[in-house]
Each structure stands twice: as structure tokens, then as C-alpha cells.
Write a protein that holds these residues in place. Structure first.
Motif, mmCIF file in Angstrom:
data_model
loop_
_atom_site.group_PDB
_atom_site.id
_atom_site.type_symbol
_atom_site.label_atom_id
_atom_site.label_comp_id
_atom_site.label_asym_id
_atom_site.label_seq_id
_atom_site.Cartn_x
_atom_site.Cartn_y
_atom_site.Cartn_z
ATOM 1 N N ALA A 42 9.872 11.342 11.687
ATOM 2 C CA ALA A 42 9.392 12.564 12.326
ATOM 3 C C ALA A 42 9.926 12.613 13.744
ATOM 4 O O ALA A 42 10.047 11.578 14.414
ATOM 5 N N TYR A 43 10.239 13.824 14.197
ATOM 6 C CA TYR A 43 10.735 13.978 15.555
ATOM 7 C C TYR A 43 10.250 15.309 16.129
ATOM 8 O O TYR A 43 10.305 16.343 15.461
ATOM 9 N N GLY A 44 9.762 15.261 17.382
ATOM 10 C CA GLY A 44 9.293 16.478 18.028
ATOM 11 C C GLY A 44 9.043 16.252 19.499
ATOM 12 O O GLY A 44 9.714 15.452 20.146
ATOM 13 N N LYS A 45 8.042 16.963 20.035
ATOM 14 C CA LYS A 45 7.706 16.840 21.449
ATOM 15 C C LYS A 45 6.196 16.794 21.615
ATOM 16 O O LYS A 45 5.445 17.287 20.770
ATOM 17 N N THR A 46 5.764 16.177 22.718
ATOM 18 C CA THR A 46 4.347 16.198 23.041
ATOM 19 C C THR A 46 3.964 17.611 23.485
ATOM 20 O O THR A 46 4.784 18.357 24.032
ATOM 21 N N VAL A 47 2.706 17.971 23.237
ATOM 22 C CA VAL A 47 2.186 19.292 23.584
ATOM 23 C C VAL A 47 0.989 19.117 24.512
ATOM 24 O O VAL A 47 0.053 18.377 24.202
ATOM 25 N N SER A 48 1.032 19.758 25.657
ATOM 26 C CA SER A 48 -0.061 19.737 26.639
ATOM 27 C C SER A 48 -0.579 18.331 26.960
ATOM 28 O O SER A 48 -1.781 18.064 26.862
ATOM 29 N N PRO A 49 0.290 17.395 27.341
ATOM 30 C CA PRO A 49 -0.198 16.065 27.715
ATOM 31 C C PRO A 49 -0.964 16.112 29.041
ATOM 32 O O PRO A 49 -0.509 16.749 30.002
ATOM 33 N N GLN A 50 -2.122 15.429 29.081
ATOM 34 C CA GLN A 50 -2.982 15.457 30.255
ATOM 35 C C GLN A 50 -3.628 14.103 30.484
ATOM 36 O O GLN A 50 -3.763 13.295 29.565
ATOM 37 N N MET A 51 -4.083 13.880 31.722
ATOM 38 C CA MET A 51 -4.858 12.687 32.057
ATOM 39 C C MET A 51 -5.963 13.070 33.030
ATOM 40 O O MET A 51 -5.746 13.901 33.926
ATOM 41 N N LYS A 52 -7.145 12.466 32.834
ATOM 42 C CA LYS A 52 -8.249 12.640 33.773
ATOM 43 C C LYS A 52 -8.831 11.274 34.106
ATOM 44 O O LYS A 52 -8.903 10.394 33.250
ATOM 45 N N ILE A 53 -9.246 11.105 35.366
ATOM 46 C CA ILE A 53 -9.922 9.877 35.788
ATOM 47 C C ILE A 53 -11.414 10.065 35.575
ATOM 48 O O ILE A 53 -12.006 11.036 36.061
ATOM 49 N N ASP A 54 -12.020 9.135 34.834
ATOM 50 C CA ASP A 54 -13.452 9.232 34.522
ATOM 51 C C ASP A 54 -14.314 8.392 35.465
ATOM 52 O O ASP A 54 -15.408 8.800 35.839
ATOM 53 N N GLU A 55 -13.830 7.183 35.801
ATOM 54 C CA GLU A 55 -14.586 6.286 36.677
ATOM 55 C C GLU A 55 -13.636 5.519 37.590
ATOM 56 O O GLU A 55 -12.520 5.173 37.201
ATOM 57 N N LEU A 56 -14.113 5.240 38.815
ATOM 58 C CA LEU A 56 -13.422 4.357 39.752
ATOM 59 C C LEU A 56 -14.405 3.286 40.208
ATOM 60 O O LEU A 56 -15.450 3.611 40.780
ATOM 61 N N GLY A 57 -14.084 2.006 39.913
ATOM 62 C CA GLY A 57 -14.970 0.926 40.317
ATOM 63 C C GLY A 57 -16.372 1.055 39.759
ATOM 64 O O GLY A 57 -17.354 0.717 40.434
ATOM 65 N N GLY A 58 -16.493 1.581 38.538
ATOM 66 C CA GLY A 58 -17.803 1.707 37.903
ATOM 67 C C GLY A 58 -18.570 2.953 38.294
ATOM 68 O O GLY A 58 -19.698 3.164 37.821
ATOM 69 N N THR A 59 -18.002 3.813 39.144
ATOM 70 C CA THR A 59 -18.671 5.036 39.581
ATOM 71 C C THR A 59 -17.994 6.252 38.966
ATOM 72 O O THR A 59 -16.762 6.404 39.062
ATOM 73 N N SER A 60 -18.783 7.114 38.339
ATOM 74 C CA SER A 60 -18.223 8.331 37.742
ATOM 75 C C SER A 60 -17.667 9.245 38.827
ATOM 76 O O SER A 60 -18.251 9.379 39.909
#
Length: 273
Positions: free
Chosen positions: A185-203
Motif C-alpha cells: 500500500a502507498y499513500g499519504k498521511t491526512v491531517s497529522p496533528q500533535m497535542k501536549i496533554d501533560e508536562l511534568g505530571g500537570t495537565s
């Protein structure tokens, strides 16, 4: 003119017979593609974050357990093939990188990876061999806990993307009960995203880091054996590779380019109908 017309009419039945033969899929292949299957195996995670020059900033490696379920159906009269699958892998991998100040930082990463796929294709049979071109859409969610358990430096992030790909599967009926398959299979990623949920145990409330769409590909090898009329067993090996592009800078923070390589191996048992 009459001779040319007669020759053309004589050729038509041969073309029709050839087309009919190309659409007759071996019964063993049809049976292997009509199933509700369950899998158990492992996923090897190989993840790299890269700077603008291509040097590795940090990396993660390790094998984690994986389970999955798939429903596939191939028509008995018209050889359309439909499938949908869901897989989950979870566990810890090793992390090797550095803190923001450049201090080397070796730790572990907790992983929860969900992959969902749906595909549609059409089978062309050639004796005991079949070729199945098609299309696939998928969705992936990776919950990454880098520095797992570290109350100071730990970071929890969620990566998501879809993929849209063209697919082709070559399947060969070794016997009336055994089928070997090779898929790509061959294609492209669609709408790739990243979010940070916690830093050092703090939301935290994080902006959504939009990542650049990049190539996505997969190759796989599978084996299916009809142990009973309605019970099949088998195994699958697959290699998937994709990239994320770098994000824009938010408050001095950005997500760099990255490359992910997943190798999966699964044992499969299925109910075939």
C-alpha cells in the motif's frame, strides 16, 4: 471489409472468455477473504525525531504486545473485497534523547497505539492466483508518555493522523486449504496533528500542532490455513513507514520532523463463512 469484420467477430468470444477467466477467483482465496478474525502478536516501535539537517534529536525503540480484530468479505458472485480492522498495541519502549538544556536523557516511554483501517478492492483471478487492487483509508492514534513516571521531565502527547492509500494484494492458493498473500500500500498521511496533554505530571491546554502531510507506505506477508471448514489459522508480518513534517512554532515550541517505522507480527485465528 467483410473479412475484417468476420475476424473481429471471431475474436470477441475469445476476449469474453479471457475476461471471464480473469474474474473467476479460486475458492480457497475466496474462503480466506470471508472471515471474522482475531489476532495476537507484537509491534516493534522505531521512532525518530530529526532536526532540519536530518540528525536524530531523540529516538524510541522496543516491542510491545498487540491485539486486533478484522472483518473481511469477498462476494461469491462479484469478487468485490471489503475489509475493516482495529488494532491496539500498548507497553513501554526505550527513549534516548536530551532535555531542553541539552542534558542527555535516557528513560522509557509508555505507548498506547490504536490503528483503524477500512478498504475496498476488486479481485481478478488467474487460476490459483488472484490480484486485488483497491483503496484504503486509515486512522491512527498514538498516546505517548515520554519519561513515564518522571514528575519533572515527563511529557504526555497525543499524535493522530489518517492515511489514504492505493493497495494491491497478490494471493496464491498453495493448496485447496492454504493461501499465501503479499500485500502493498502507498499513500499519504491526512491531517497529522500533535497535542501536549501533560508536562511534568500537570495537565496543560496545548495548541494543536499541525504536522506536514508526508508519504505513508506498508508491505505485508500473510498465510492462511483452513484447519476446519469454518475455522482458519494463520500468521501475518507487516512493515509500515510514515513521516510527519515539522510544525509551526507556538510560543517558542515546535514539533520537529519525524519518521516512524512499525514492524508487526501476528498469529491469527478466524471464523470463516
Amino acid at each position: 471489409m467483410l473479412k475484417k469484420t468476420a475476424c473481429a467477430l471471431a475474436v470477441l468470444p475469445a476476449i469474453y472468455v479471457g475476461a471471464a477467466q480473469a474474474s473467476a477467483v479460486d475458492p480457497a482465496i475466496v474462503a480466506a477473504n470471508r472471515a471474522l478474525s482475531f489476532s495476537l502478536g507484537a509491534l516493534n516501535q522505531n521512532y525518530r525525531e530529526l532536526d532540519s539537517g536530518g540528525s536524530v534529536l531523540d529516538k524510541e525503540n522496543g516491542a510491545i504486545p498487540r491485539i486486533g480484530v478484522e472483518y473481511s468479505l469477498m462476494g461469491l458472485q462479484t469478487p468485490l473485497r471489503f475489509y475493516m480492522s482495529a488494532d491496539y498495541a500498548g507497553g513501554d519502549t526505550s527513549y534516548k534523547g536530551a532535555l531542553q538544556n541539552g542534558t542527555p536523557y535516557d528513560t522509557s516511554t509508555g505507548n498506547k497505539i490504536v490503528d483503524l483501517n477500512v478498504g475496498l478492492g476488486y479481485a481478478f483471478g488467474f487460476g490459483r492466483f488472484a490480484v486485488i487492487p483497491g483503496v484504503e483509508y486509515g486512522y491512527s492514534n498514538w498516546q505517548r508518555d515520554a519519561g513515564k513516571g518522571d514528575p519533572v521531565h515527563g511529557v504526555k502527547e497525543t499524535y493522530t493522523h489518517g492515511h489514504l492509500a492505493v493497495t494491491v494484494s497478490g494471493q496464491f492458493a498453495i493448496t485447496s486449504k492454504a493461501v499465501l498473500s503479499l500485500d502493498a500500500a502507498y499513500g499519504k498521511t491526512v491531517s497529522p496533528q500533535m497535542k501536549i496533554d501533560e508536562l511534568g505530571g500537570t495537565s496543560v491546554t496545548s495548541p494543536t500542532f499541525e504536522l506536514g502531510s508526508k508519504p505513508w507506505s506498508r508491505v505485508g506477508l500473510g498465510f492462511d490455513y483452513a484447519a476446519k471448514k469454518n475455522v482458519h489459522i494463520g500468521a501475518r508480518l507487516a512493515y509500515t513507514q510514515f513521516k510527519y513534517g515539522a510544525s509551526a512554532v507556538y510560543a517558542g515550541v515546535y514539533e520537529p520532523d519525524s519518521k516512524t517505522r512499525h514492524t508487526t507480527f501476528d498469529f491469527v485465528v478466524s471464523y470463516n463463512f
